[in-house]
Structures are given as structure tokens and as C-alpha cells.
Enzyme design. Structure first.
Site, PDB file in Angstrom:
ATOM      1  N   LYS A   1      -8.680  -8.153   7.690  1.00  8.16           N
ATOM      2  CA  LYS A   1      -9.336  -8.464   6.413  1.00  8.16           C
ATOM      3  C   LYS A   1     -10.014  -9.845   6.454  1.00  8.16           C
ATOM      4  CE  LYS A   1      -6.437  -5.518   3.473  1.00  8.16           C
ATOM      5  NZ  LYS A   1      -5.582  -5.481   2.249  1.00  8.16           N
TER       6      LYS A   1
ATOM      7  N   TYR B   1     -11.822   1.821  -1.273  1.00  5.41           N
ATOM      8  CA  TYR B   1     -10.572   1.683  -2.027  1.00  5.41           C
ATOM      9  C   TYR B   1     -10.604   2.501  -3.313  1.00  5.41           C
ATOM     10  CZ  TYR B   1      -8.587  -1.995   0.968  1.00  5.41           C
ATOM     11  OH  TYR B   1      -8.028  -2.699   2.015  1.00  5.41           O
TER      12      TYR B   1
ATOM     13  N   PHE C   1      -5.368  -4.733 -10.032  1.00  6.54           N
ATOM     14  CA  PHE C   1      -5.793  -5.589  -8.923  1.00  6.54           C
ATOM     15  C   PHE C   1      -7.111  -5.143  -8.299  1.00  6.54           C
ATOM     16  CE2 PHE C   1      -2.930  -2.342  -7.186  1.00  6.54           C
ATOM     17  CZ  PHE C   1      -3.682  -1.823  -6.140  1.00  6.54           C
TER      18      PHE C   1
ATOM     19  N   ASN D   1      -3.864 -10.240   2.439  1.00  8.01           N
ATOM     20  CA  ASN D   1      -2.728  -9.906   3.297  1.00  8.01           C
ATOM     21  C   ASN D   1      -3.122  -9.465   4.707  1.00  8.01           C
ATOM     22  OD1 ASN D   1      -3.748  -7.460   2.537  1.00  8.01           O
ATOM     23  ND2 ASN D   1      -1.833  -6.637   1.732  1.00  8.01           N
TER      24      ASN D   1
ATOM     25  N   HIS E   1      -5.382  -4.125   6.779  1.00  4.11           N
ATOM     26  CA  HIS E   1      -5.260  -2.811   6.143  1.00  4.11           C
ATOM     27  C   HIS E   1      -4.792  -1.810   7.181  1.00  4.11           C
ATOM     28  CE1 HIS E   1      -6.369   0.901   3.972  1.00  4.11           C
ATOM     29  NE2 HIS E   1      -6.818   1.298   5.150  1.00  4.11           N
TER      30      HIS E   1
ATOM     31  N   GLU F   1     -10.897   7.486   6.707  1.00  3.08           N
ATOM     32  CA  GLU F   1     -11.233   6.061   6.820  1.00  3.08           C
ATOM     33  C   GLU F   1     -11.923   5.750   8.155  1.00  3.08           C
ATOM     34  OE1 GLU F   1      -7.599   3.948   5.962  1.00  3.08           O
ATOM     35  OE2 GLU F   1      -7.632   4.562   3.856  1.00  3.08           O
TER      36      GLU F   1
HETATM   37  N1  UDP Z   1      -3.133  -5.270  -3.699  1.00  2.00           N
HETATM   38  C1  UDP Z   1      -3.029  -6.379  -4.516  1.00  2.00           C
HETATM   39  N2  UDP Z   1      -2.036  -6.397  -5.485  1.00  2.00           N
HETATM   40  C2  UDP Z   1      -1.173  -5.364  -5.633  1.00  2.00           C
HETATM   41  C3  UDP Z   1      -1.292  -4.236  -4.812  1.00  2.00           C
HETATM   42  C4  UDP Z   1      -2.273  -4.230  -3.841  1.00  2.00           C
HETATM   43  O1  UDP Z   1      -3.801  -7.316  -4.400  1.00  2.00           O
HETATM   44  O2  UDP Z   1      -0.300  -5.432  -6.531  1.00  2.00           O
HETATM   45  C5  UDP Z   1      -4.185  -5.237  -2.670  1.00  2.00           C
HETATM   46  C6  UDP Z   1      -3.665  -5.655  -1.298  1.00  2.00           C
HETATM   47  O3  UDP Z   1      -4.721  -6.326  -0.591  1.00  2.00           O
HETATM   48  C7  UDP Z   1      -3.347  -4.301  -0.664  1.00  2.00           C
HETATM   49  C8  UDP Z   1      -4.488  -3.452  -1.203  1.00  2.00           C
HETATM   50  O4  UDP Z   1      -4.687  -3.912  -2.537  1.00  2.00           O
HETATM   51  O5  UDP Z   1      -3.317  -4.380   0.759  1.00  2.00           O
HETATM   52  C9  UDP Z   1      -4.248  -1.959  -1.216  1.00  2.00           C
HETATM   53  O6  UDP Z   1      -3.019  -1.708  -1.880  1.00  2.00           O
HETATM   54  P1  UDP Z   1      -1.948  -0.695  -1.283  1.00  2.00           P
HETATM   55  O7  UDP Z   1      -0.932  -0.459  -2.342  1.00  2.00           O
HETATM   56  O8  UDP Z   1      -2.641   0.489  -0.702  1.00  2.00           O
HETATM   57  O9  UDP Z   1      -1.246  -1.557  -0.121  1.00  2.00           O
HETATM   58  P2  UDP Z   1      -1.300  -1.412   1.473  1.00  2.00           P
HETATM   59  O10 UDP Z   1      -1.448   0.045   1.797  1.00  2.00           O
HETATM   60  O11 UDP Z   1      -2.486  -2.215   1.936  1.00  2.00           O
HETATM   61  O12 UDP Z   1       0.005  -1.984   1.949  1.00  2.00           O
HETATM   62 MG    MG Z   2      -2.772   1.463   1.093  1.00  2.00          MG
END
Ligand code: UDP
Ligand code: MG
Length: 140
Positions: free
Chosen positions: A8, A48, A56, A111, A114, A125
Site C-alpha cells: 500500500k 474496494y 472507513f 496498514n 492488502h 482482484e
Molecule cells: N480499514 C480501516 N478501518 C477499519 C477497517 C478497515 O481503515 O475499521 C481499511 C484498512 O486499510 C483495511 C481495508 O480498509 O486493510 C480493508 O478492510 P478489510 O476489513 O477488508 O481488512 P483486510 O482484509 O485488509 O485485513
Molecule cells: Mg479485506
């Protein structure tokens, strides 16, 4: 088996892409395709789309368009599940020691990486970023 990872914009900007790629390769993943890309807002919203309407979401798409990111198609046995283990929990504060997010992520939003969450989403994807021609013939 294959999956999609994206290094990212936070990790690209802070110079951690090399360390993250090394971590992925040491975890047994082979790089099938990769590029550096700056997503447009419509692209980030489409990628997304499953999160549209979540609180968020605006921050997520703003972040993902804030600078270049590095999508990559990765090959390994049990690729989807293994990559989720290797990256750790969404929030680095909750990620297990030694995971990519624990080591390299700044926050739950920024974070570092992805990873696809199912074989079906991995196929979708990977196709979002790479053509069949780009994927053909490099890795079995
Ligand atoms: N995200 C965030 N706040 C949240 C949940 C998700 O900013 O409470 C962002 C974070 O960058 C995350 C992305 O949205 O990686 C996609 O969320 P997901 O729940 O799919 O998490 P991941 O699969 O990336 O662990
Ligand atoms: Mg996810």
C-alpha cells in the site's frame, strides 16, 4: 494457487517495499506479476466496492489514491490462507509478532499491505490489475 497482494502507499512512501517483498519470498511466495501503479479514485472505489457505505470507506479510498502502490500476483500452495497468516490482523496493534503488518504497518488504515480473502476474490482482484498476457507463461 495464487492470490493478490498490494503493497500500500504508506509502505511504498516509507521505503519498505523491498523488505516486504523479501518477507513474502521468504514465506514461499513466487512473484508472478507486479507493477507500480497510482490508482484513480474510481479504480480505488471499484477495487474496494465491497466496503462501500462503511464508515472507513472515504478514508480508505483517499489513502489508496494518495500515492503509488504495488499490486502483485503471488503463487504458492494454499496461497490465500497463507498470505492472510503472513500479513497478520488488519490492525497492526492486534497483528501477531513477526507478521508483515506488525513489522511494517503504521495503523489500522495505513496498514502496509492488502491480501485477497478468498480464491474467488483473488481471481477477481488479479484480473483487476493484470491481463492474461501479463500473467501467461512466467510461473506454472
Ligand atoms: N480499514 C480501516 N478501518 C477499519 C477497517 C478497515 O481503515 O475499521 C481499511 C484498512 O486499510 C483495511 C481495508 O480498509 O486493510 C480493508 O478492510 P478489510 O476489513 O477488508 O481488512 P483486510 O482484509 O485488509 O485485513
Ligand atoms: Mg479485506
Amino acid at each position: 494457487m495464487q492470490t493478490l497482494a498490494i503493497i500500500k502507499p504508506d509502505a511504498i512512501a516509507s521505503g519498505k517495499a523491498g523488505a516486504i517483498l523479501k518477507h513474502l519470498q521468504e514465506a514461499g511466495f513466487t512473484l508472478r506479476a507486479a507493477r507500480l501503479v497510482r490508482l484513480t479514485l474510481p479504480q480505488a472505489e471499484a477495487f474496494y466496492g465491497v466496503h462501500k457505505g462503511r464508515p472507513f470507506f472515504p478514508e480508505l479510498v483517499a489513502f489508496m489514491t494518495s500515492g503509488p502502490c504495488m499490486p502483485m500476483a503471488l503463487v504458492r500452495a494454499d496461497a490465500v490462507a497463507h498470505l492472510r497468516t503472513v500479513i497478520g490482523a488488519t490492525d497492526p496493534a492486534e497483528a501477531a509478532p513477526g507478521t508483515i503488518r506488525k513489522l511494517y504497518a503504521e495503523s489500522k488504515g495505513r496498514n502496509a499491505i492488502h491480501a485477497s480473502d478468498s480464491d474467488e476474490n483473488a481471481a477477481r482482484e488479479i484480473a483487476f490489475f493484470f491481463t492474461e498476457g501479463e500473467l501467461a507463461g512466467l510461473v506454472g
